[in-house]
Structure formats: structure tokens, C-alpha cells
Design a protein around this motif. Structure first.
Motif: not given
Ligand SMILES: [Zn+2]
Length: 161
Positions: A4, A16, A18
Motif C-alpha cells: 500500500c 496501515c 492509508c
């Protein structure tokens, strides 16, 4: 490739960061035709320092090398009358003869399900069969067993699927 944009999707320690949708958007940027040209997709998880420095119990490189050489010899012998030297170079006729015919009948339903669920193109279908042929060769097996096919299919999966 990174899984990612931030690089931590699927990581065991860091999460993560994102935003929603960014991971699938990022992975879709790698186009289908390019994906089709790759034989293996393997998630490579974080390795802890103590795992790298501790006693290893895996096979030695020499053992693995001997198995790879033996598998290459099997391929060269099988393909001696064809322009291909390795499994990956086989054309459709060779795929039929050396991958589809030696595939055990018990593996057929798995192949059909995987094609459907992974939406494989004809090219991807041939790649899976060739990788399964190589896995069987590494196991010193003429038939392609269900376990060989299953391992080959596993390498087509991708993180966000
Ligand atoms: Zn991320």
C-alpha cells in the motif's frame, strides 16, 4: 512492490495509515495485463531481528540447490524435442500435454473453482498450470497432485483480494 502507499498494510506490528479505498486503488494501478505476466505473488511478512540471528532449522542452500538442479533436468529431458527449455517457456500444446494431462482428476474441481473465483485470464490459467508443473518437478513427481496445484494457485492471490 509495497502492499500500500504507506507500506504497512498487513504488517504484524504497525498498522496501515492509508485512507479508506487507497489500498485497493493503489493495487489496481498495477494493471491486469502486467499481473498476468507475473508467475508468483508472495506476501513477505516482517522478519524479527532475533529470527534472523537465531539458529536456523531450515534446509541448507546446498540442499535446495540440488533439488532445483534436479527439477531443471527433469524439465530439460521432458522438453528435449521442443523449443522450450524450462516449464515457463512451454507453449499451449506443451501445457496441455505436460500440465493438463498429468493433473490428477481429484484436482479438477479446485482448478475450476480457482479460475472462477480469481477471474483468471487464459494466460493466468496457463501460468498457474506451469507453476504447478514446476512444484511437482521439485517434488520429484510426474503427476501434478492437488497439493501442487493448490500451492501454485496460492501464489496468484494478492493482499487486498
Ligand atoms: Zn498503508
Amino acid at each position: 512492490m509495497n502492499p500500500c502507499p504507506c507500506g504497512y498494510y498487513g504488517d504484524s506490528l504497525r498498522s496501515c495509515s492509508c485512507p479508506d479505498g487507497a489500498v485497493s486503488r493503489y493495487q489496481r494501478r498495477v494493471s491486469g495485463p502486467l499481473m498476468d505476466r507475473l508467475d508468483l505473488f508472495v506476501d513477505v511478512p516482517r522478519v524479527e531481528f532475533n529470527e534472523l540471528t537465531g539458529d536456523t532449522t531450515g534446509e541448507s542452500s546446498a540442499t535446495v540447490r540440488a533439488r532445483v538442479i534436479a527439477a531443471r533436468e527433469r524439465q530439460a529431458f521432458r522438453l528435449k524435442d521442443s523449443p522450450a527449455i524450462t516449464n515457463s517457456e512451454m507453449g499451449p500444446l506443451e501445457v496441455r500435454k505436460y500440465c493438463q494431462e498429468p493433473l490428477v482428476p481429484a484436482a479438477q474441481p479446485l482448478l475450476a473453482t480457482a479460475m472462477e473465483q480469481l477471474g483468471m485470464s487464459a494466460r493466468a490459467f496457463h501460468r498457474v498450470l506451469k507453476v504447478a508443473r514446476t512444484i511437482a518437478d521439485l517434488a520429484d513427481s510426474d503427476p501434478i497432485e492437488t497439493v501442487h496445484l493448490a500451492e501454485a494457485i496460492q501464489y496468484r492471490r494478492r493482499g487486498a483480494d
